[in-house]
Write a protein that holds these residues in place. Structure first.
Motif, mmCIF file in Angstrom:
data_model
loop_
_atom_site.group_PDB
_atom_site.id
_atom_site.type_symbol
_atom_site.label_atom_id
_atom_site.label_comp_id
_atom_site.label_asym_id
_atom_site.label_seq_id
_atom_site.Cartn_x
_atom_site.Cartn_y
_atom_site.Cartn_z
ATOM 1 N N TYR A 36 46.771 30.404 45.344
ATOM 2 C CA TYR A 36 47.107 29.767 44.076
ATOM 3 C C TYR A 36 47.345 30.822 42.991
ATOM 4 O O TYR A 36 48.340 30.783 42.275
ATOM 5 C CB TYR A 36 45.977 28.818 43.670
ATOM 6 C CG TYR A 36 46.267 27.985 42.451
ATOM 7 C CD1 TYR A 36 46.802 26.715 42.564
ATOM 8 C CD2 TYR A 36 46.000 28.470 41.171
ATOM 9 C CE1 TYR A 36 47.067 25.938 41.442
ATOM 10 C CE2 TYR A 36 46.265 27.712 40.046
ATOM 11 C CZ TYR A 36 46.790 26.442 40.187
ATOM 12 O OH TYR A 36 47.050 25.689 39.072
ATOM 13 N N ALA A 37 46.430 31.788 42.895
ATOM 14 C CA ALA A 37 46.537 32.829 41.866
ATOM 15 C C ALA A 37 47.754 33.732 42.103
ATOM 16 O O ALA A 37 48.452 34.098 41.160
ATOM 17 C CB ALA A 37 45.259 33.667 41.821
ATOM 18 N N ILE A 38 48.017 34.087 43.345
ATOM 19 C CA ILE A 38 49.178 34.929 43.660
ATOM 20 C C ILE A 38 50.465 34.237 43.227
ATOM 21 O O ILE A 38 51.349 34.853 42.628
ATOM 22 C CB ILE A 38 49.202 35.273 45.165
ATOM 23 C CG1 ILE A 38 48.107 36.295 45.489
ATOM 24 C CG2 ILE A 38 50.572 35.786 45.596
ATOM 25 C CD1 ILE A 38 47.813 36.448 46.973
ATOM 26 N N THR A 46 46.419 40.336 44.092
ATOM 27 C CA THR A 46 45.484 39.567 43.275
ATOM 28 C C THR A 46 44.215 39.384 44.090
ATOM 29 O O THR A 46 44.286 39.014 45.266
ATOM 30 C CB THR A 46 46.111 38.216 42.884
ATOM 31 O OG1 THR A 46 47.303 38.466 42.131
ATOM 32 C CG2 THR A 46 45.172 37.383 42.040
ATOM 33 N N VAL A 47 43.061 39.650 43.488
ATOM 34 C CA VAL A 47 41.792 39.632 44.219
ATOM 35 C C VAL A 47 40.758 38.757 43.518
ATOM 36 O O VAL A 47 40.850 38.490 42.329
ATOM 37 C CB VAL A 47 41.231 41.063 44.388
ATOM 38 C CG1 VAL A 47 42.168 41.923 45.212
ATOM 39 C CG2 VAL A 47 40.956 41.710 43.031
ATOM 40 N N THR A 48 39.765 38.347 44.302
ATOM 41 C CA THR A 48 38.645 37.564 43.766
ATOM 42 C C THR A 48 37.672 38.510 43.084
ATOM 43 O O THR A 48 37.231 39.492 43.680
ATOM 44 C CB THR A 48 37.911 36.826 44.903
ATOM 45 O OG1 THR A 48 38.857 36.090 45.660
ATOM 46 C CG2 THR A 48 36.834 35.908 44.355
ATOM 47 N N LYS A 49 37.328 38.206 41.831
ATOM 48 C CA LYS A 49 36.350 39.007 41.103
ATOM 49 C C LYS A 49 35.002 38.299 41.033
ATOM 50 O O LYS A 49 33.956 38.920 41.143
ATOM 51 C CB LYS A 49 36.838 39.310 39.690
ATOM 52 C CG LYS A 49 35.801 40.053 38.847
ATOM 53 C CD LYS A 49 36.354 40.553 37.560
ATOM 54 C CE LYS A 49 35.376 41.257 36.673
ATOM 55 N NZ LYS A 49 34.304 41.982 37.280
ATOM 56 N N SER A 79 43.508 38.400 34.250
ATOM 57 C CA SER A 79 42.802 37.466 35.121
ATOM 58 C C SER A 79 43.323 36.036 35.003
ATOM 59 O O SER A 79 44.065 35.700 34.077
ATOM 60 C CB SER A 79 41.304 37.472 34.789
ATOM 61 O OG SER A 79 41.094 36.944 33.493
ATOM 62 N N LEU A 80 42.896 35.244 35.951
ATOM 63 C CA LEU A 80 43.163 33.813 35.965
ATOM 64 C C LEU A 80 41.867 33.148 36.388
ATOM 65 O O LEU A 80 41.307 33.485 37.443
ATOM 66 C CB LEU A 80 44.284 33.494 36.957
ATOM 67 C CG LEU A 80 44.604 32.030 37.202
ATOM 68 C CD1 LEU A 80 45.069 31.350 35.908
ATOM 69 C CD2 LEU A 80 45.678 31.888 38.274
ATOM 70 N N THR A 81 41.362 32.240 35.561
ATOM 71 C CA THR A 81 40.139 31.523 35.890
ATOM 72 C C THR A 81 40.506 30.158 36.440
ATOM 73 O O THR A 81 41.287 29.420 35.834
ATOM 74 C CB THR A 81 39.230 31.378 34.661
ATOM 75 O OG1 THR A 81 38.933 32.686 34.151
ATOM 76 C CG2 THR A 81 37.932 30.671 35.008
ATOM 77 N N ILE A 102 37.138 33.579 39.228
ATOM 78 C CA ILE A 102 37.989 34.506 38.474
ATOM 79 C C ILE A 102 38.761 35.379 39.454
ATOM 80 O O ILE A 102 38.175 36.067 40.291
ATOM 81 C CB ILE A 102 37.172 35.376 37.502
ATOM 82 C CG1 ILE A 102 36.443 34.496 36.495
ATOM 83 C CG2 ILE A 102 38.094 36.376 36.786
ATOM 84 C CD1 ILE A 102 35.502 35.235 35.569
ATOM 85 N N MET A 103 40.083 35.312 39.325
ATOM 86 C CA MET A 103 40.989 36.120 40.133
ATOM 87 C C MET A 103 41.613 37.167 39.213
ATOM 88 O O MET A 103 41.932 36.856 38.062
ATOM 89 C CB MET A 103 42.086 35.245 40.742
ATOM 90 C CG MET A 103 41.566 34.052 41.544
ATOM 91 S SD MET A 103 40.550 34.488 42.971
ATOM 92 C CE MET A 103 41.766 35.264 44.021
#
Length: 129
Positions: A36-38, A46-49, A79-81, A102-103
């Motif tokens: 979704y984030a990508i 894009t990675v999981t934080k 980031s994208l929450t 958070i990505m």
């Protein structure tokens, strides 16, 4: 919230109690959040934080179908929450809710990179441009 992905619970997805293994479900959630984030940030790096508290409310058993829903909470600089809900399509029960995932968008150097996005976009709208 849009539920993009459905999974059919198979024997290899079960724990010794015969119900859905939590680790398998978290793997699916992390993958769904990444995809979704990508797509939203248009960056394959894009990675999981961070993932907030996880509280299993119910489960699923072999043969059940579950669906994973992801939605945008907010856009940061890099980031994208997101939030997530997984529900059992067979029993209609919520299996898990996660308030905050958070990505982070990374540059080629592996460091956070500003993405310039401020609102949710749909691929069909990008194609129309």
């Amino acid at each position: 919230m849009n539920f993009h992905t459905r999974k059919w619970i198979k024997p290899e997805d079960l724990n010794p109690n015969g119900t859905l293994f939590g680790g398998r479900l978290l793997e699916w959630i992390d993958e769904e959040a990444a995809l979704y984030a990508i797509i939203q940030l248009e960056n394959p790096r894009t990675v999981t934080k961070f993932m907030s508290e996880i509280n299993f409310k119910s489960s699923a058993k072999k043969g059940d179908i579950i669906e994973i829903g992801i939605d945008t909470v907010k856009f940061g600089n890099s980031s994208l929450t997101l939030c997530c809900e997984v529900r059992n399509k067979m029993t209609r029960e919520v299996i898990i809710s996660i308030e905050k995932i958070i990505m982070v968008s990374l540059g080629e150097d592996g460091k956070p990179q500003k993405h310039g996005k401020t609102e949710k976009e749909f691929v069909k709208d990008r194609l129309a441009k």
